[in-house]
Enzyme design. Sequence first.
Site, short mmCIF file in Angstrom:
data_model
loop_
_atom_site.label_atom_id
_atom_site.label_comp_id
_atom_site.label_asym_id
_atom_site.label_seq_id
_atom_site.Cartn_x
_atom_site.Cartn_y
_atom_site.Cartn_z
N LYS A 1 0.83 -1.03 -0.17
CA LYS A 1 -0.29 0.36 0.31
C LYS A 1 1.07 1.31 -0.03
O LYS A 1 0.55 2.05 -0.89
CB LYS A 1 -0.96 -0.11 1.05
CG LYS A 1 -2.44 -1.06 0.91
CD LYS A 1 -3.17 -0.40 1.91
CE LYS A 1 -4.48 -1.31 1.46
NZ LYS A 1 -4.40 -2.66 2.34
N GLU B 1 -9.56 7.53 3.69
CA GLU B 1 -10.52 6.32 4.63
C GLU B 1 -10.42 5.25 4.88
O GLU B 1 -9.27 5.33 3.77
CB GLU B 1 -12.79 7.07 3.98
CG GLU B 1 -12.01 5.13 3.51
CD GLU B 1 -11.80 5.55 1.26
OE1 GLU B 1 -11.57 6.93 1.26
OE2 GLU B 1 -11.86 4.26 1.40
N SER C 1 1.65 -10.15 -1.65
CA SER C 1 1.05 -8.63 -1.26
C SER C 1 1.78 -8.27 0.29
O SER C 1 2.08 -6.91 1.03
CB SER C 1 0.02 -8.17 -0.96
OG SER C 1 -0.78 -9.25 -0.48
C1 LIG Z 1 -5.52 -4.18 1.63
C2 LIG Z 1 -4.85 -4.92 1.27
C3 LIG Z 1 -5.04 -6.08 0.43
C4 LIG Z 1 -6.11 -5.64 -0.92
O1 LIG Z 1 -6.11 -4.10 -1.20
P1 LIG Z 1 -5.39 -4.19 -2.95
O2 LIG Z 1 -6.17 -3.02 -3.82
O3 LIG Z 1 -6.89 -5.55 -3.58
O4 LIG Z 1 -4.19 -4.59 -3.16
C5 LIG Z 1 -4.28 -7.15 -0.13
N1 LIG Z 1 -3.14 -7.90 0.47
C6 LIG Z 1 -2.66 -6.95 1.68
C7 LIG Z 1 -1.16 -7.88 2.63
C8 LIG Z 1 -3.25 -5.43 1.95
O5 LIG Z 1 -3.25 -4.84 3.28
#
Ligand SMILES: *Cc1c(COP(=O)(O)O)cnc(C)c1O
Length: 395
Positions: free
Chosen positions: A90, A112, A378
């Site tokens: 993020k 938000e 992610s």
């Molecule tokens: C917020 C988050 C997501 C989901 O958000 P996307 O906008 O779909 O990427 C996925 N993995 C992690 C670790 C997150 O913090």
Amino acid sequence: MSHYQPDARGYYGPFGGAFIPEMLYPNVEELRAQYLDILADESFRQEYQQLLRDYVGRPTPLFKAERLSKHFGATIYLKREDLCHTGAHKINNTVGQILLAERLGKKRIIAETGAGQHGVATATVCALRGLECIVYMGAVDMERQKPNVARMRMLGAEVRPAVSGSQTLKDATNEAIRDWISNPTDTHYIIGSVVGPHPYPDLVARLQAVISEEMRRQLLEQAGRELPDYVVACVGGGSNAAGAFYHFLDEPAVELVAVEAAGHGVDSGKSAATTVLGRPGIIHGSRTLLMQDEHGQITEPHSISAGLDYPGIGPLHAFLADSRRARFLSITDADALQAAQLCSRLEGIIPALESAHAIAALTALPLQADDVVVLNLSGRGDKDLETYLRELHLA
Ligand SMILES: *Cc1c(COP(=O)(O)O)cnc(C)c1O
């Protein structure tokens, strides 16, 4: 031009656009008129790349996961977004948007947040650049996500509870929009995924595209080929998947796999599998796929993973699903938990619950021994440890 870039009005095929109240038009229009020039500007690019390197910790490694590869019967590479500062992808977006906000002359940042992860990534870059930060969060979410509320406060952000409606993400969004309407000149609104009115989906996708840019380079170095057979990523709003797919969108040889949260199962009434359960509708200022009842009211989603617990998906993903450019799979809470344990024990990497959905999806792919898979990890799982211990009966 790529088939997968939005047109001038922000449409990907039939999805996207900007459905906003009249009062918000000047704010969104200012951003729309300037974002491409700012992103292309040499001073922006230099500052963005330097912060990605020295602050976020990029490039993140591309790691050949030998034991997972053996387990799934194909070569699996993990793109280690979990190693980014603050523990997930993020921050790639918030670093870019804070530099954009500075160039637009903004002094005040609003955002938000649902689970609090985007709020933390926003509070982090506001501290870094010395900008005022106000994060709207549903009062119920604040109670559920106390550690992230604490992090935001430690970073100097003001967390304002949204006390209307169900006191969750959509109520926080309404409060943020109200704030932006009241503060049109000095405030930038940082949206955290590839959602919202045009130009946000495109802006966020471009800021996350560094993920696939690095993947191509690293795969060439390590495997002698730039294109994998599969790129796999989980989808909440869709920003990490958009970043992981971006530089492969026009490479038909690469199969793109987007993984949604099935929750208790797509037919259970407790799910967040938008491409299975959703119909076109308007959420958060864009026309996209959306979970809704017969009256067009948004249906409450469910996922064990807070980051995937969202009733829509970004318009790019709606288009990738509709055009079948990407394969969409959905993974249950139970399968994601098992995959998190598998990754932890085979690779010594505890993934975020969101990312664990992507790992679980490997079982559903017709993998061949010579296939190369790049999986976007992610985020890291520290935030999910309590859930893991409870649900996997390890405590
Ligand atoms: C917020 C988050 C997501 C989901 O958000 P996307 O906008 O779909 O990427 C996925 N993995 C992690 C670790 C997150 O913090």
